[in-house]
Design a protein around this motif. Structure first.
Motif, PDB file in Angstrom:
ATOM      1  N   VAL A 106     -54.701  -4.171 -22.240  1.00 33.96           N
ATOM      2  CA  VAL A 106     -53.893  -3.849 -21.060  1.00 33.96           C
ATOM      3  C   VAL A 106     -53.826  -2.349 -20.844  1.00 33.96           C
ATOM      4  CG1 VAL A 106     -51.551  -3.889 -20.136  1.00 33.96           C
ATOM      5  CG2 VAL A 106     -52.537  -5.962 -21.086  1.00 33.96           C
ATOM      6  N   VAL A 107     -53.702  -1.574 -21.919  1.00 38.83           N
ATOM      7  CA  VAL A 107     -53.632  -0.127 -21.780  1.00 38.83           C
ATOM      8  C   VAL A 107     -54.938   0.421 -21.193  1.00 38.83           C
ATOM      9  CG1 VAL A 107     -53.549   2.048 -23.066  1.00 38.83           C
ATOM     10  CG2 VAL A 107     -51.888   0.246 -23.548  1.00 38.83           C
ATOM     11  N   VAL A 108     -56.060  -0.049 -21.695  1.00 35.63           N
ATOM     12  CA  VAL A 108     -57.355   0.438 -21.188  1.00 35.63           C
ATOM     13  C   VAL A 108     -57.550   0.048 -19.726  1.00 35.63           C
ATOM     14  CG1 VAL A 108     -59.853   0.245 -21.430  1.00 35.63           C
ATOM     15  CG2 VAL A 108     -58.422   0.462 -23.470  1.00 35.63           C
ATOM     16  N   LEU A 109     -57.369  -1.233 -19.412  1.00 33.89           N
ATOM     17  CA  LEU A 109     -57.572  -1.694 -18.039  1.00 33.89           C
ATOM     18  C   LEU A 109     -56.515  -1.122 -17.097  1.00 33.89           C
ATOM     19  CD1 LEU A 109     -58.458  -5.458 -18.682  1.00 33.89           C
ATOM     20  CD2 LEU A 109     -60.020  -3.571 -18.193  1.00 33.89           C
ATOM     21  N   GLY A 110     -55.246  -1.144 -17.523  1.00 38.41           N
ATOM     22  CA  GLY A 110     -54.173  -0.667 -16.656  1.00 38.41           C
ATOM     23  C   GLY A 110     -54.259   0.826 -16.396  1.00 38.41           C
ATOM     24  N   TYR A 111     -54.569   1.593 -17.420  1.00 37.29           N
ATOM     25  CA  TYR A 111     -54.668   3.040 -17.225  1.00 37.29           C
ATOM     26  C   TYR A 111     -55.855   3.378 -16.341  1.00 37.29           C
ATOM     27  CZ  TYR A 111     -53.948   7.957 -18.349  1.00 37.29           C
ATOM     28  OH  TYR A 111     -53.674   9.300 -18.265  1.00 37.29           O
ATOM     29  N   THR A 112     -56.977   2.681 -16.534  1.00 36.10           N
ATOM     30  CA  THR A 112     -58.143   2.904 -15.672  1.00 36.10           C
ATOM     31  C   THR A 112     -57.815   2.580 -14.219  1.00 36.10           C
ATOM     32  OG1 THR A 112     -59.610   2.350 -17.514  1.00 36.10           O
ATOM     33  CG2 THR A 112     -60.548   2.300 -15.300  1.00 36.10           C
ATOM     34  N   PRO A 194     -45.936   1.968 -14.790  1.00 35.33           N
ATOM     35  CA  PRO A 194     -45.581   3.249 -15.440  1.00 35.33           C
ATOM     36  C   PRO A 194     -46.776   4.182 -15.608  1.00 35.33           C
ATOM     37  CG  PRO A 194     -45.515   1.443 -17.021  1.00 35.33           C
ATOM     38  CD  PRO A 194     -45.642   0.823 -15.670  1.00 35.33           C
ATOM     39  N   PHE A 195     -47.967   3.615 -15.790  1.00 36.01           N
ATOM     40  CA  PHE A 195     -49.165   4.460 -15.853  1.00 36.01           C
ATOM     41  C   PHE A 195     -49.336   5.217 -14.536  1.00 36.01           C
ATOM     42  CE2 PHE A 195     -51.229   1.158 -18.888  1.00 36.01           C
ATOM     43  CZ  PHE A 195     -50.407   1.602 -19.910  1.00 36.01           C
ATOM     44  N   TYR A 196     -49.222   4.497 -13.435  1.00 42.48           N
ATOM     45  CA  TYR A 196     -49.401   5.109 -12.126  1.00 42.48           C
ATOM     46  C   TYR A 196     -48.303   6.135 -11.856  1.00 42.48           C
ATOM     47  CZ  TYR A 196     -49.625   5.570  -7.057  1.00 42.48           C
ATOM     48  OH  TYR A 196     -49.703   6.071  -5.785  1.00 42.48           O
ATOM     49  N   ALA A 197     -47.073   5.822 -12.216  1.00 37.19           N
ATOM     50  CA  ALA A 197     -45.973   6.757 -11.988  1.00 37.19           C
ATOM     51  C   ALA A 197     -46.178   8.059 -12.747  1.00 37.19           C
ATOM     52  CB  ALA A 197     -44.647   6.103 -12.381  1.00 37.19           C
ATOM     53  N   LEU A 226     -54.205  13.011 -20.403  1.00 35.42           N
ATOM     54  CA  LEU A 226     -53.619  12.036 -21.323  1.00 35.42           C
ATOM     55  C   LEU A 226     -52.343  12.549 -21.982  1.00 35.42           C
ATOM     56  CD1 LEU A 226     -53.978   9.202 -22.410  1.00 35.42           C
ATOM     57  CD2 LEU A 226     -55.370  10.131 -24.271  1.00 35.42           C
ATOM     58  N   PRO A 227     -52.304  13.792 -22.501  1.00 32.40           N
ATOM     59  CA  PRO A 227     -51.030  14.271 -23.074  1.00 32.40           C
ATOM     60  C   PRO A 227     -49.902  14.357 -22.042  1.00 32.40           C
ATOM     61  CG  PRO A 227     -52.856  15.610 -23.865  1.00 32.40           C
ATOM     62  CD  PRO A 227     -53.413  14.737 -22.790  1.00 32.40           C
ATOM     63  N   MET A 228     -50.230  14.724 -20.798  1.00 25.91           N
ATOM     64  CA  MET A 228     -49.195  14.851 -19.781  1.00 25.91           C
ATOM     65  C   MET A 228     -48.652  13.500 -19.331  1.00 25.91           C
ATOM     66  SD  MET A 228     -48.499  18.003 -19.174  1.00 25.91           S
ATOM     67  CE  MET A 228     -47.651  17.851 -17.616  1.00 25.91           C
ATOM     68  N   THR A 229     -49.418  12.448 -19.519  1.00 32.26           N
ATOM     69  CA  THR A 229     -48.976  11.108 -19.121  1.00 32.26           C
ATOM     70  C   THR A 229     -48.619  10.257 -20.329  1.00 32.26           C
ATOM     71  OG1 THR A 229     -51.293  10.347 -19.075  1.00 32.26           O
ATOM     72  CG2 THR A 229     -50.353  11.162 -17.007  1.00 32.26           C
ATOM     73  N   LYS A 230     -48.351  10.916 -21.463  1.00 39.80           N
ATOM     74  CA  LYS A 230     -48.076  10.196 -22.700  1.00 39.80           C
ATOM     75  C   LYS A 230     -46.850   9.303 -22.583  1.00 39.80           C
ATOM     76  CE  LYS A 230     -46.126  12.349 -26.043  1.00 39.80           C
ATOM     77  NZ  LYS A 230     -45.808  13.255 -27.194  1.00 39.80           N
ATOM     78  N   ASN A 231     -45.804   9.783 -21.912  1.00 44.73           N
ATOM     79  CA  ASN A 231     -44.592   8.982 -21.792  1.00 44.73           C
ATOM     80  C   ASN A 231     -44.849   7.693 -21.025  1.00 44.73           C
ATOM     81  OD1 ASN A 231     -43.134  10.842 -23.212  1.00 44.73           O
ATOM     82  ND2 ASN A 231     -42.172  11.787 -21.439  1.00 44.73           N
ATOM     83  N   GLY A 232     -45.647   7.775 -19.964  1.00 47.72           N
ATOM     84  CA  GLY A 232     -45.989   6.577 -19.209  1.00 47.72           C
ATOM     85  C   GLY A 232     -46.800   5.595 -20.032  1.00 47.72           C
ATOM     86  N   VAL A 233     -47.715   6.117 -20.841  1.00 47.21           N
ATOM     87  CA  VAL A 233     -48.528   5.252 -21.697  1.00 47.21           C
ATOM     88  C   VAL A 233     -47.657   4.553 -22.730  1.00 47.21           C
ATOM     89  CG1 VAL A 233     -50.385   5.217 -23.407  1.00 47.21           C
ATOM     90  CG2 VAL A 233     -50.614   6.614 -21.345  1.00 47.21           C
ATOM     91  N   ILE A 234     -46.753   5.293 -23.354  1.00 48.50           N
ATOM     92  CA  ILE A 234     -45.862   4.692 -24.350  1.00 48.50           C
ATOM     93  C   ILE A 234     -44.958   3.657 -23.694  1.00 48.50           C
ATOM     94  CG2 ILE A 234     -43.971   5.160 -25.948  1.00 48.50           C
ATOM     95  CD1 ILE A 234     -45.266   7.824 -26.562  1.00 48.50           C
TER      96      ILE A 234
END
Length: 313
Positions: A106-112, A194-197, A226-234
């Motif tokens: 989900v992380v790979v597909l959703g973030y992409t 959250p990834f998009y946000a 990636l570091p700047m969007t770390k909170n969204g990824v977590i």
């Protein structure tokens, strides 16, 4: 035709005036007493939280240490059964593996998907609508749609036969793959948001600065984006991992008894086996996993100094 006498008008006016004075005194009392105001504002939510969350959770923990319904004797047998019985160890292991696989997929597909929407698309509103569109359909209805797709002679078999990937229909129902794909389908839209946000809130000037300093696209992604969007990824990881670990509807419908997960065992203990203490012990394990995930989120997500600094600016 009704008539209004001067006495009735004066009475009504007096009642309204006294009501305003009474309300004004109440507001003044709360204004001068911040503790009372806080008690009124927080009291009702606190009571609801206590009655419908904390007390049931404490009762579940207390019940898990009994060998039967109270007033049974206290014991650790329920927890020992989990760690000493091969069946339950396999269930916990299968649940953990599926949780990790689903979360990673989900992380790979959703973030992409979120990255493509935020960086390369001009129709983000339409794409966001398509992302949340599955939530407009009942969960069970979506599961039965997947059953029709994954079953023998279903849509997936038809596509494989047409493309030549398979010579005969087989279906993937009641397999590890079916459960994995089902869980991924269910939680992918939820994690994409959250990834998009986080991607849309990122300062694009940082990317341009990295490019000006000679960083390539891949290096820019891993050192800036990636570091700047770390909170969204977590946040997305938490939203996927916690419900996946306790899932029982999806594995029940798509995996059957061959793909037991801990949520299915808990449901069975409460509704069929009527072994509430053991079901409570398993529920405590799931709750411990939830607490662990939240602690990890606080550890690695709340201390993002770079994000806090950019938000402040």
């Amino acid at each position: 035709m009704s008539t209004t006498t001067p006495d009735s008008e004066s009475t009504a006016s007096g009642v309204r005036q006294r009501s305003r004075q009474y309300l004004s005194r109440i507001l003044d009392a709360f204004r001068d007493r911040p503790r009372a105001r806080l008690l009124v504002l927080v009291g009702l939510p606190a009571v609801v939280l206590l009655l419908f969350f904390i007390l049931p959770l404490l009762y579940m923990v207390w019940l898990s240490f009994h060998d039967g319904m109270p007033p049974a004797s206290l014991t650790l047998e329920n927890y020992l059964n989990v760690v000493t019985t091969d069946l339950y160890l396999r269930v916990v292991w299968r649940t953990t593996v599926l949780t990790v696989q689903t979360t990673a997929l989900v992380v790979v597909l959703g973030y992409t998907l979120a990255y493509s929407m935020a960086r390369f698309s001009k129709r983000t509103t339409l794409l966001l609508l398509l992302v949340i569109l599955p939530f407009w359909t009942n969960y069970i209805v979506r599961m039965y749609a997947l059953i029709n797709i994954f079953s023998r002679d279903g849509l997936l078999d038809w596509m494989q036969l047409v493309t030549g990937l398979a010579q005969e229909p087989s279906g993937i129902m009641y397999t590890h793959t079916a459960v994995l794909l089902g869980l991924t389908y269910v939680w992918l839209p939820l994690a994409t948001l959250p990834f998009y946000a986080s991607l849309t809130n990122m300062d694009d000037n940082l990317i341009e600065a990295a490019k000006d300093l000679g960083a390539g696209p891949i290096e820019t992604f891993f050192t800036v984006t990636l570091p700047m969007t770390k909170n969204g990824v977590i946040g997305g990881i938490i939203l996927v991992a916690i419900p996946t670990f306790g899932a029982f509807v999806t594995p029940t419908l798509l995996g059957g008894t061959d793909q037991l997960m801990i949520g299915m065992v808990i449901e069975n203990q409460f509704t069929e086996a009527f072994n509430w203490p053991f079901g409570s012990a398993l529920s405590v394990i799931v709750s411990a996993f939830v607490v662990l995930m939240l602690l990890i989120a606080v550890k690695f997500g709340a201390g993002d100094v770079v994000t806090r600094r950019s938000d402040t600016q």
